[in-house]
Enzyme design. Structure first.
Site, PDB file in Angstrom:
ATOM      1  CG  HIS A 245      -0.214   0.373   2.487  1.00 14.45           C
ATOM      2  ND1 HIS A 245       0.468  -0.557   3.214  1.00 14.45           N
ATOM      3  CD2 HIS A 245      -0.042   1.550   3.121  1.00 14.45           C
ATOM      4  CE1 HIS A 245       1.022   0.033   4.260  1.00 14.45           C
ATOM      5  NE2 HIS A 245       0.733   1.314   4.233  1.00 14.45           N
TER       6      HIS A 245
HETATM    7  C1  UD1 Z   1      -1.942   5.880   5.443  1.00 19.61           C
HETATM    8  C2  UD1 Z   1      -0.628   6.375   6.051  1.00 19.61           C
HETATM    9  C3  UD1 Z   1       0.377   5.242   6.045  1.00 19.61           C
HETATM   10  C4  UD1 Z   1      -0.173   4.003   6.723  1.00 19.61           C
HETATM   11  C5  UD1 Z   1      -1.492   3.634   6.044  1.00 19.61           C
HETATM   12  C6  UD1 Z   1      -2.130   2.414   6.671  1.00 19.61           C
HETATM   13  C7  UD1 Z   1      -0.169   8.751   5.632  1.00 19.61           C
HETATM   14  C8  UD1 Z   1       0.658   9.702   4.881  1.00 19.61           C
HETATM   15  N1  UD1 Z   1      -0.060   7.455   5.266  1.00 19.61           N
HETATM   16  O1  UD1 Z   1      -1.691   5.552   4.080  1.00 19.61           O
HETATM   17  O2  UD1 Z   1       1.533   5.652   6.750  1.00 19.61           O
HETATM   18  O3  UD1 Z   1       0.747   2.944   6.611  1.00 19.61           O
HETATM   19  O4  UD1 Z   1      -2.383   4.754   6.159  1.00 19.61           O
HETATM   20  O5  UD1 Z   1      -3.171   1.953   5.869  1.00 19.61           O
HETATM   21  O6  UD1 Z   1      -0.885   9.142   6.532  1.00 19.61           O
HETATM   22  N2  UD1 Z   1      -8.925   5.050   0.974  1.00 19.61           N
HETATM   23  C9  UD1 Z   1     -10.183   4.500   0.909  1.00 19.61           C
HETATM   24  N3  UD1 Z   1     -10.826   4.220   2.082  1.00 19.61           N
HETATM   25  C10 UD1 Z   1     -10.278   4.469   3.293  1.00 19.61           C
HETATM   26  C11 UD1 Z   1      -9.000   5.052   3.346  1.00 19.61           C
HETATM   27  C12 UD1 Z   1      -8.337   5.320   2.179  1.00 19.61           C
HETATM   28  O7  UD1 Z   1     -10.713   4.254  -0.160  1.00 19.61           O
HETATM   29  O8  UD1 Z   1     -10.929   4.173   4.322  1.00 19.61           O
HETATM   30  C13 UD1 Z   1      -8.197   5.319  -0.296  1.00 19.61           C
HETATM   31  C14 UD1 Z   1      -8.456   6.696  -0.852  1.00 19.61           C
HETATM   32  O9  UD1 Z   1      -8.455   6.613  -2.234  1.00 19.61           O
HETATM   33  C15 UD1 Z   1      -7.250   7.472  -0.409  1.00 19.61           C
HETATM   34  C16 UD1 Z   1      -6.160   6.407  -0.461  1.00 19.61           C
HETATM   35  O10 UD1 Z   1      -6.816   5.217  -0.058  1.00 19.61           O
HETATM   36  O11 UD1 Z   1      -6.980   8.557  -1.233  1.00 19.61           O
HETATM   37  C17 UD1 Z   1      -5.008   6.687   0.456  1.00 19.61           C
HETATM   38  O12 UD1 Z   1      -5.469   6.891   1.797  1.00 19.61           O
HETATM   39  P1  UD1 Z   1      -4.595   7.762   2.819  1.00 19.61           P
HETATM   40  O13 UD1 Z   1      -5.216   7.754   4.146  1.00 19.61           O
HETATM   41  O14 UD1 Z   1      -4.263   9.090   2.202  1.00 19.61           O
HETATM   42  O15 UD1 Z   1      -3.210   7.010   2.886  1.00 19.61           O
HETATM   43  P2  UD1 Z   1      -2.895   5.459   3.050  1.00 19.61           P
HETATM   44  O16 UD1 Z   1      -2.338   4.996   1.753  1.00 19.61           O
HETATM   45  O17 UD1 Z   1      -4.017   4.681   3.637  1.00 19.61           O
END
Ligand code: UD1
Length: 357
Positions: free
Chosen positions: A202
């Site tokens: 991820h």
């Molecule tokens: C975040 C953390 C990372 C951690 C990870 C655990 C930051 C910079 N990164 O990364 O350190 O290891 O969480 O999972 O804070 N999305 C969904 N549903 C959700 C959450 C996210 O669809 O419930 C999708 C969205 O398209 C979003 C993308 O995932 O834009 C990324 O989510 P985001 O919270 O920005 O970062 P993670 O990749 O989850």
């Protein structure tokens, strides 16, 4: 004490669970969820399975660019912290929620206690590295999981308020390990114990890059056993937008599954021949359960796992991944480098020493 705990992303729920439990025995905790993760499988299921109390506030920030997401949380957290006026604020790990929580509190001169302080990858292209460096430098109490973390802080001139408390993820792993039915889990996923790999991908640097993601799929498709790949929503979206969906469908021994609950993760991990991941926390969880790991990165914050031979860094190159998986082994040495599974108690004791009236 009145303590505000700020969480928002999946790994933070796993870390907060034992601290909430220990803290609430003697103190008032207000739990704030930023809403960074919001899908049922990314958030609610962890609260249910780990017995975390429902958040008192959910800021519902949702997804977005780093600046916007962090900025929105910062504004909302500032208002809330002014209203709540806690004795201290606890933040966890290295996500954008950690950064917003740490900054909001520090600017209000509310002491920040950082759980998982002192970790460094020394790779400043990782958003998490920026988050943890900034938060450590505005924290008042730095709760370190490992000796290496304490040494990293010392090298940056941070010595006041540094405490070695052990790793809270080990508390959670020990507490819930008994609830896990390995036989039922392998049956649920249609695999045989010891004859499959568990994979997660991820990290932005892997999953936002077409070439690297394609290389990972190629590597998985050549392995000697099936790969259960738990696909994070970010990676799921990228597989489609980068045009890799068909490549994944054609790879017969890859079994994509939705994000796993905590209990499913532990069940599959304990039954797997090995873990292949770019996650931080899962490298450690593999070590807790004596499962060897291949990490799809060039560096790790959990250097003990590599030094002890339980983890190897393979990056995202197809042949390096295949070779590292072929060489997976379970070394004889397995010391308690992450403490004794009672980090939450040590954290509460440290908070009391510093902030109790
Ligand atoms: C975040 C953390 C990372 C951690 C990870 C655990 C930051 C910079 N990164 O990364 O350190 O290891 O969480 O999972 O804070 N999305 C969904 N549903 C959700 C959450 C996210 O669809 O419930 C999708 C969205 O398209 C979003 C993308 O995932 O834009 C990324 O989510 P985001 O919270 O920005 O970062 P993670 O990749 O989850």
């Amino acid at each position: 004490m009145k303590v505000v705990s700020i969480v928002g992303a999946r790994p933070q729920f796993v870390k907060a669970a034992p601290v909430c439990r220990a803290l609430r025995e003697r103190h008032t905790e207000v739990l704030v969820h930023s809403g960074q993760h919001y899908d049922y499988e990314m958030s609610d299921v962890f609260f249910e399975q780990l017995g975390i109390p429902a958040p008192d506030y959910n800021l519902a920030v949702g997804s977005g660019g780093h600046g916007r997401q962090t900025g929105e949380m910062l504004g909302m957290l500032e208002e809330l912290l002014v209203e709540l006026a806690p004795d201290c604020v606890i933040v966890y790990g290295d996500t954008n929620t950690t950064l917003a929580g740490g900054l909001a509190a520090a600017k209000l001169t509310i002491p920040v206690a950082h759980v998982e302080a002192g970790l460094r990858s020394y790779n400043r292209t990782m958003p998490e590295e920026i988050n943890r460096v900034v938060v450590d430098h505005v924290s008042d109490l730095l709760l370190c999981p490992t000796r290496a973390a304490v040494a990293n802080l010392l090298a940056e001139g941070i010595t006041d308020g540094v405490e070695l408390v052990g790793d809270v993820m080990l508390d959670t792993a020990r507490f819930f390990a008994e609830n896990v039915d390995i036989a039922a889990t392998v049956q649920e996923f249609g695999v045989e114990e010891g004859r499959f790999y568990l994979a997660t991908v991820h990290r932005a640097s892997t999953s936002d890059n077409r070439e690297r993601l394609a290389s990972v799929i190629s590597a998985f498709s050549t392995l000697d056993h099936p790969v259960i790949w738990a696909i994070h929503p970010r990676t799921a979206k990228n597989l489609e937008s980068l045009g890799l969906g068909d490549m994944l469908k054609r790879a017969e021994n890859i079994r994509p599954v939705p994000p796993l609950s905590y209990i499913q993760t532990v069940g599959l991990l304990r039954a797997a021949r090995g873990l292949i991941t770019d996650s931080g926390g899962m490298q450690k969880e593999a070590y807790f359960f004596g499962v060897p790991c291949v990490t799809l990165r060039e560096e790790t914050e959990w250097i003990e796992t590599v030094e002890l031979g339980w983890n190897s860094l393979a990056g995202t190159d197809e042949s390096r991944i295949a070779q590292a998986v072929a060489e997976l082994s379970r070394p004889d040495m397995h010391p308690d480098v992450y403490g004794d599974g009672r980090a939450a108690e040590a954290i509460v004791a440290s908070l009391e020493k510093r902030y109790a009236h």
